[in-house]
Scaffold this motif. Sequence first.
Motif, PDB file in Angstrom:
ATOM      1  N   UNK A  61      39.744  60.442  41.768  1.00 37.76           N
ATOM      2  CA  UNK A  61      40.292  59.457  40.837  1.00 37.76           C
ATOM      3  C   UNK A  61      40.296  58.063  41.459  1.00 37.76           C
ATOM      4  N   UNK A  62      40.601  57.975  42.751  1.00 39.29           N
ATOM      5  CA  UNK A  62      40.629  56.679  43.428  1.00 39.29           C
ATOM      6  C   UNK A  62      39.251  56.036  43.483  1.00 39.29           C
ATOM      7  N   UNK A  63      38.209  56.835  43.612  1.00 37.13           N
ATOM      8  CA  UNK A  63      36.847  56.302  43.667  1.00 37.13           C
ATOM      9  C   UNK A  63      36.479  55.578  42.372  1.00 37.13           C
ATOM     10  N   UNK A  64      37.036  56.021  41.240  1.00 31.37           N
ATOM     11  CA  UNK A  64      36.715  55.436  39.934  1.00 31.37           C
ATOM     12  C   UNK A  64      37.702  54.361  39.501  1.00 31.37           C
ATOM     13  N   UNK A  65      38.825  54.252  40.192  1.00 28.54           N
ATOM     14  CA  UNK A  65      39.919  53.383  39.744  1.00 28.54           C
ATOM     15  C   UNK A  65      39.636  51.899  39.949  1.00 28.54           C
ATOM     16  N   UNK A  66      40.101  51.105  38.992  1.00 31.30           N
ATOM     17  CA  UNK A  66      40.080  49.649  39.140  1.00 31.30           C
ATOM     18  C   UNK A  66      41.420  49.166  39.703  1.00 31.30           C
ATOM     19  N   UNK A  67      42.505  49.802  39.235  1.00 34.07           N
ATOM     20  CA  UNK A  67      43.848  49.456  39.692  1.00 34.07           C
ATOM     21  C   UNK A  67      44.611  50.748  39.971  1.00 34.07           C
ATOM     22  N   UNK A  68      45.299  50.778  41.116  1.00 32.45           N
ATOM     23  CA  UNK A  68      46.127  51.924  41.480  1.00 32.45           C
ATOM     24  C   UNK A  68      47.536  51.411  41.754  1.00 32.45           C
ATOM     25  N   UNK A  69      48.511  51.964  41.045  1.00 33.17           N
ATOM     26  CA  UNK A  69      49.905  51.600  41.265  1.00 33.17           C
ATOM     27  C   UNK A  69      50.595  52.822  41.858  1.00 33.17           C
ATOM     28  N   UNK A  70      51.089  52.669  43.076  1.00 29.33           N
ATOM     29  CA  UNK A  70      51.788  53.764  43.753  1.00 29.33           C
ATOM     30  C   UNK A  70      53.274  53.464  43.750  1.00 29.33           C
ATOM     31  N   UNK A  71      54.062  54.394  43.232  1.00 32.97           N
ATOM     32  CA  UNK A  71      55.501  54.170  43.109  1.00 32.97           C
ATOM     33  C   UNK A  71      56.275  55.420  43.494  1.00 32.97           C
ATOM     34  N   UNK A  72      56.025  55.928  44.676  1.00 33.39           N
ATOM     35  CA  UNK A  72      56.791  57.089  45.152  1.00 33.39           C
ATOM     36  C   UNK A  72      58.170  56.639  45.582  1.00 33.39           C
ATOM     37  N   UNK A  73      59.133  57.536  45.456  1.00 34.36           N
ATOM     38  CA  UNK A  73      60.480  57.229  45.900  1.00 34.36           C
ATOM     39  C   UNK A  73      61.097  58.481  46.492  1.00 34.36           C
TER      40      UNK A  73
END
Length: 170
Positions: free
Chosen positions: A46-58
Motif C-alpha cells: 500500500x505504501x508503494x502506491x500511496x501519495x499521502x500517508x497519515x500515521x496516527x498510532x497512539x
Amino acid sequence: ACRASKGLGASVIIFDNSITKLRRLQNNINSRISTSTIQPKVLSKALKRADIVIAALQIGNGRVPCIVSDDMVQNMKNGSVVIDVSIDQGGCFETSEVTTHNNPVYIKHGVVHYCVPNIASRVARTASMSISNLLTPILLSIGEEGGVDNIIKKNEFIRSGIYTFNGKLT
C-alpha cells in the motif's frame, strides 16, 4: 482525515490491529473503505502506491511502535508525503524526525516528511472551540442530573473517564 480524503475523491486504506476499531470506523464513515490489520507485506504494498500517508498510532503513555521501516519509505513514490501525527510519542516511521511549525517538513528518500508534535497548537483557537463543543454537552448533563455525583452513577461514559474521585484514584 479519512472522511475528508474520501470527500476529495481519494482512495483510502485504513490499517489497525483492532478489527473492532476498523468495523466501527467503517460504520461511522458511512462509506465502504478498505481496511486491513497491520501486516508488513500488505502495508508495504500500500505504501508503494500511496501519495499521502497519515500515521496516527497512539499508545497510552508509552512510545508508539515503529511500523514503517526505512526500506518501506525508500520504496515509496518520489514526492509522496508522510504525516506522522504520532511523533509526540516517538513516531511510527523509522525515518521520522521531530520538526517545528517554523520548519515543518524535510525530505528523506524523496519522500516529504511532516513530523510536527502537537499539530493542534498551530490552530489553537479551532482546537479550543472543538474541545469546548465536546465538553459543553457533558457539563450541561452534569447540571441536568443534579451534580457530578449523580452523573457518575447514571452515565457509564462519564464514569469510565473518571481518574480521581473525592481525593482517591479510581
